[in-house]
Design an enzyme around this catalytic site. Structure first.
Site, PDB file in Angstrom:
ATOM      1  CG  MET A   1      -8.411   6.332   2.926  1.00 26.00           C
ATOM      2  SD  MET A   1      -7.476   6.399   4.351  1.00 26.00           S
ATOM      3  CE  MET A   1      -6.637   4.786   4.160  1.00 26.00           C
TER       4      MET A   1
ATOM      5  CB  SER B   1      -0.975   0.097   1.079  1.00 25.68           C
ATOM      6  OG  SER B   1      -1.314   1.357   1.302  1.00 25.68           O
TER       7      SER B   1
ATOM      8  CG  ASP C   1      -5.968  -3.183   3.124  1.00 27.61           C
ATOM      9  OD1 ASP C   1      -4.930  -2.848   3.879  1.00 27.61           O
ATOM     10  OD2 ASP C   1      -6.304  -2.434   2.397  1.00 27.61           O
TER      11      ASP C   1
ATOM     12  CG  MET D   1     -11.254   2.763   1.995  1.00 27.70           C
ATOM     13  SD  MET D   1      -9.970   2.438   2.972  1.00 27.70           S
ATOM     14  CE  MET D   1      -8.653   2.688   1.959  1.00 27.70           C
TER      15      MET D   1
ATOM     16  CG  MET E   1     -11.745  -3.364   4.998  1.00 28.16           C
ATOM     17  SD  MET E   1     -10.062  -2.994   3.918  1.00 28.16           S
ATOM     18  CE  MET E   1      -9.148  -1.920   5.345  1.00 28.16           C
TER      19      MET E   1
ATOM     20  CG  ASP F   1      -5.045   2.052   0.904  1.00 27.51           C
ATOM     21  OD1 ASP F   1      -6.090   0.950   0.662  1.00 27.51           O
ATOM     22  OD2 ASP F   1      -3.864   1.572   1.490  1.00 27.51           O
TER      23      ASP F   1
ATOM     24  CG  HIS G   1      -3.639  -1.850  -1.970  1.00 26.09           C
ATOM     25  ND1 HIS G   1      -4.663  -2.590  -2.589  1.00 26.09           N
ATOM     26  CD2 HIS G   1      -4.133  -1.164  -0.969  1.00 26.09           C
ATOM     27  CE1 HIS G   1      -5.808  -2.243  -1.646  1.00 26.09           C
ATOM     28  NE2 HIS G   1      -5.512  -1.331  -1.073  1.00 26.09           N
TER      29      HIS G   1
ATOM     30  CG  HIS H   1      -9.431  -0.071  -0.913  1.00 29.58           C
ATOM     31  ND1 HIS H   1      -8.793  -0.544   0.390  1.00 29.58           N
ATOM     32  CD2 HIS H   1     -10.896  -0.284  -0.676  1.00 29.58           C
ATOM     33  CE1 HIS H   1      -9.741  -0.837   1.215  1.00 29.58           C
ATOM     34  NE2 HIS H   1     -10.921  -0.616   0.712  1.00 29.58           N
TER      35      HIS H   1
END
Length: 228
Positions: free
Chosen positions: A42, A13, A178, A73, A142, A40, A38, A71
């Site tokens: 957010m 990540s 993850d 979120m 998660m 992330d 990866h 990913h």
């Protein structure tokens, strides 16, 4: 991206990378043997942190030679799916909890030419994805509450990983984990049925490419020995 196989995938990540040197950091982890990168994303709304958007994904895409595993979120996710697809995502994973029409959202991701993933927060049961299995290329469990790196692994999720592996059956769906993945917890995930592991601080600790290589190798070795 490559055809489906169940060999262990290590997906560092970049949340734990040096943000001032993201292109170099991506090149370093790939040179040191990672399988996926990866990303992330957010939004400060669905999770209590703000990270990056489509423009940063687009900026690092030329540096990613493997698989860009994005990913989201964020909630809502649907208005941003096209932007992340155009930015170069190979896999786009959304949260089952982030919108009311999961089946429609997954179909949309696939229509954009990306692999479709769904993520489950620790409190979300696997039954939430029972009726969308045939829309999926990846399921992400998660093992921390999303929002921050460096959290401790939640042992309560190991049984969920195992139940999802049974749900998947012989479908070509990656089962990714993850949160708090280290050489100590990776075997728990792999033994339960996971075949893709996201690790942030456990990969980037040390700060040099050589450290990244040793960290990736340690996680892969531990998981491969335990893989179900």
């Amino acid at each position: 991206m490559s055809d489906f196989d169940r060999s262990i995938k290590i997906a560092p990540s970049i949340l734990s990378a040096d943000f001032a040197r993201l292109g170099e950091e991506v090149q370093a982890i790939e040179a040191q043997g990672c399988d996926w990168v990866h990303v992330d994303v957010m939004d400060g709304h669905f999770v209590p942190n703000i990270t990056i958007g489509p423009n940063v994904v687009k900026a690092i895409r030329p540096h990613v030679k493997t698989v860009m595993d994005v990913h989201l979120m964020i909630a809502p996710a649907d208005p941003y799916l096209e932007a992340f697809a155009k930015a170069g995502s190979d896999i786009i994973t959304i949260h089952a909890e982030a919108g009311p029409h999961l089946d429609r959202s997954l179909d949309y991701i696939r229509s954009l030419g990306c692999k479709a993933g769904v993520s489950l927060n620790p409190s979300t049961p696997e039954s939430a994805i029972e009726y969308v299995l045939d829309r999926l290329d990846l399921i992400l469990v998660m093992t921390v509450n999303p929002g921050f790196g460096g959290q401790s692994f939640l042992q309560s999720q190991v049984e969920k990983i195992g139940r999802i592996r049974k749900m998947i059956g012989d479908r070509p769906i990656w089962l990714e984990v993850d949160g708090g993945v280290t050489p100590d917890t990776a075997p728990l995930c792999a033994a339960a049925g996971a075949d893709a592991l996201v690790a942030g601080s456990a990969v980037f600790k040390g700060g040099t490419p050589e450290d990244y290589g040793r960290n990736i190798a340690a996680i892969r070795s531990a998981a491969t020995k335990a893989q179900r």
